[in-house]
Design an enzyme around this catalytic site. Sequence first.
Site, mmCIF file in Angstrom:
data_model
loop_
_atom_site.group_PDB
_atom_site.id
_atom_site.type_symbol
_atom_site.label_atom_id
_atom_site.label_comp_id
_atom_site.label_asym_id
_atom_site.label_seq_id
_atom_site.Cartn_x
_atom_site.Cartn_y
_atom_site.Cartn_z
ATOM 1 N N TYR A 72 0.954 -1.092 -0.035
ATOM 2 C CA TYR A 72 0.052 -0.081 0.044
ATOM 3 C C TYR A 72 0.870 1.307 -0.052
ATOM 4 O O TYR A 72 0.292 2.375 -0.249
ATOM 5 C CB TYR A 72 -0.945 0.006 1.319
ATOM 6 N N HIS A 91 0.372 -11.511 2.787
ATOM 7 C CA HIS A 91 -0.469 -10.930 1.879
ATOM 8 C C HIS A 91 -1.421 -11.697 0.826
ATOM 9 O O HIS A 91 -2.738 -11.786 0.884
ATOM 10 C CB HIS A 91 0.238 -9.714 1.157
HETATM 11 P P1 NAP Z 1 -14.222 -0.865 1.137
HETATM 12 O O1 NAP Z 1 -13.924 -0.498 2.595
HETATM 13 O O2 NAP Z 1 -15.173 -2.034 0.908
HETATM 14 O O3 NAP Z 1 -14.688 0.371 0.457
HETATM 15 C C1 NAP Z 1 -14.022 1.809 0.520
HETATM 16 C C2 NAP Z 1 -15.061 2.653 -0.415
HETATM 17 O O4 NAP Z 1 -16.231 2.634 0.099
HETATM 18 C C3 NAP Z 1 -14.177 3.915 -0.534
HETATM 19 O O5 NAP Z 1 -14.554 4.320 -1.819
HETATM 20 C C4 NAP Z 1 -14.959 4.716 0.711
HETATM 21 O O6 NAP Z 1 -14.815 6.043 0.043
HETATM 22 C C5 NAP Z 1 -16.452 4.161 0.554
HETATM 23 N N1 NAP Z 1 -17.187 4.359 1.775
HETATM 24 C C6 NAP Z 1 -16.646 3.941 3.028
HETATM 25 N N2 NAP Z 1 -17.729 4.169 3.906
HETATM 26 C C7 NAP Z 1 -18.700 4.803 3.291
HETATM 27 C C8 NAP Z 1 -19.981 4.950 3.810
HETATM 28 N N3 NAP Z 1 -20.357 5.162 5.130
HETATM 29 N N4 NAP Z 1 -20.864 5.502 2.778
HETATM 30 C C9 NAP Z 1 -20.689 5.494 1.533
HETATM 31 N N5 NAP Z 1 -19.527 4.931 0.997
HETATM 32 C C10 NAP Z 1 -18.504 4.853 1.928
HETATM 33 O O7 NAP Z 1 -13.023 -1.102 0.199
HETATM 34 P P2 NAP Z 1 -11.345 -1.486 0.445
HETATM 35 O O8 NAP Z 1 -10.537 -0.369 0.578
HETATM 36 O O9 NAP Z 1 -11.179 -2.254 -0.964
HETATM 37 O O10 NAP Z 1 -11.274 -2.576 1.661
HETATM 38 C C11 NAP Z 1 -10.935 -2.265 2.863
HETATM 39 C C12 NAP Z 1 -9.553 -2.481 3.273
HETATM 40 O O11 NAP Z 1 -9.319 -3.825 3.091
HETATM 41 C C13 NAP Z 1 -8.458 -1.781 2.507
HETATM 42 O O12 NAP Z 1 -8.235 -0.400 2.631
HETATM 43 C C14 NAP Z 1 -7.389 -2.645 2.901
HETATM 44 O O13 NAP Z 1 -6.717 -2.096 4.100
HETATM 45 C C15 NAP Z 1 -7.912 -4.121 2.897
HETATM 46 N N6 NAP Z 1 -7.780 -4.662 2.013
HETATM 47 C C16 NAP Z 1 -6.964 -6.083 1.738
HETATM 48 C C17 NAP Z 1 -6.761 -6.813 0.828
HETATM 49 C C18 NAP Z 1 -6.032 -8.144 0.922
HETATM 50 O O14 NAP Z 1 -5.760 -8.931 -0.177
HETATM 51 N N7 NAP Z 1 -5.485 -8.396 1.879
HETATM 52 C C19 NAP Z 1 -7.337 -6.519 -0.633
HETATM 53 C C20 NAP Z 1 -8.291 -5.333 -0.523
HETATM 54 C C21 NAP Z 1 -8.244 -4.646 0.569
HETATM 55 P P3 NAP Z 1 -14.448 7.309 1.029
HETATM 56 O O15 NAP Z 1 -13.128 7.059 1.137
HETATM 57 O O16 NAP Z 1 -14.402 8.328 0.019
HETATM 58 O O17 NAP Z 1 -15.291 7.442 2.218
#
Ligand code: NAP
Length: 276
Positions: free
Chosen positions: A51, A108
């Site tokens: 990241y 990861h």
């Molecule tokens: P997510 O948390 O499912 O979605 C994030 C999106 O939703 C952003 O665009 C955010 O926009 C929006 N959002 C958040 N809260 C909201 C609300 N209350 N109302 C409307 N929209 C909202 O997606 P993600 O970032 O992919 O997943 C979360 C975390 O998982 C990542 O940050 C990372 O740490 C981890 N991850 C791990 C892996 C792995 O392989 N281990 C893969 C992918 C992700 P805003 O920021 O504009 O609010």
Amino acid sequence: MVTIPTVTLNDGTAFPQLGFGTYKLTGPEGIDAIVAAIENGYRLLDTAVNYENETEVGEAVRRSGIRDELLVTTKVPGRDHGYDETLRSAAGSLQRLGLDRIDLYLIHWPNPRVDRYVDTFRAMIALREEGKVGSVGVSNFTEAMLARVIDETGVVPAVNQVELHPYFPQAALRAFHAAQGIRTESWSPLARRSELLTEPVIGEVAAAHGVTATQAVLRWHTQLGSTPIPKSATSARQIENADVFGFTLTDAEINAISGLERGRLWGGDPDTHEEM
Ligand code: NAP
């Protein structure tokens, strides 16, 4: 500030039932967003070498002034698989974070074609014995990969962080985790927003409890026994996302949300997908 309840991991660690994702939170604005999340009550932070924001996460932890209350997660990238490589990778992460301990250390992606995840996990166990790591876990592991790690090292990973949202509820893998004492963590818990939050069934469940669609989805995760790690750059949304412990979904509501199942969103099948 919301108080997020904890569960106990298989190594005795008190682990938040909801955490904070930091993917794409970089630079000064990223630091501000992570500091805000801590002020809003988040105690579990999720980063990774890939990241490119471990420095920002470490800075936010220092600015918060409550390092001891926080659990910082980072992850070994595919290019660092192997025993000595993992020891070096951890040293780099600790340096960028500016911390003396990684609280939760994950592999990861398994990258099975490379076939070095068992040696990687052995190095993580050694780091835990040295006190440089708190809990050892994995990410994107299948049941067969988990069974192999357990069989060859004798250590059950504390956590498996996997893609999990109402479009991909992962019932079989969650059942295996429960049987083995592995905590499930949900990545992309909001399905990266997509069209999930406008699904009528989620709107109906949310309306029944006087909460938002996002809150209904995150409560679904916690009641399934998984720790979601939603990412938001916005303080108001961070507060909304953490405030999900004051209502309880019925079994029928949970099943209705799980009925949205249609599979992975981005084709990240751990048996074939590789990340370096
Ligand atoms: P997510 O948390 O499912 O979605 C994030 C999106 O939703 C952003 O665009 C955010 O926009 C929006 N959002 C958040 N809260 C909201 C609300 N209350 N109302 C409307 N929209 C909202 O997606 P993600 O970032 O992919 O997943 C979360 C975390 O998982 C990542 O940050 C990372 O740490 C981890 N991850 C791990 C892996 C792995 O392989 N281990 C893969 C992918 C992700 P805003 O920021 O504009 O609010």
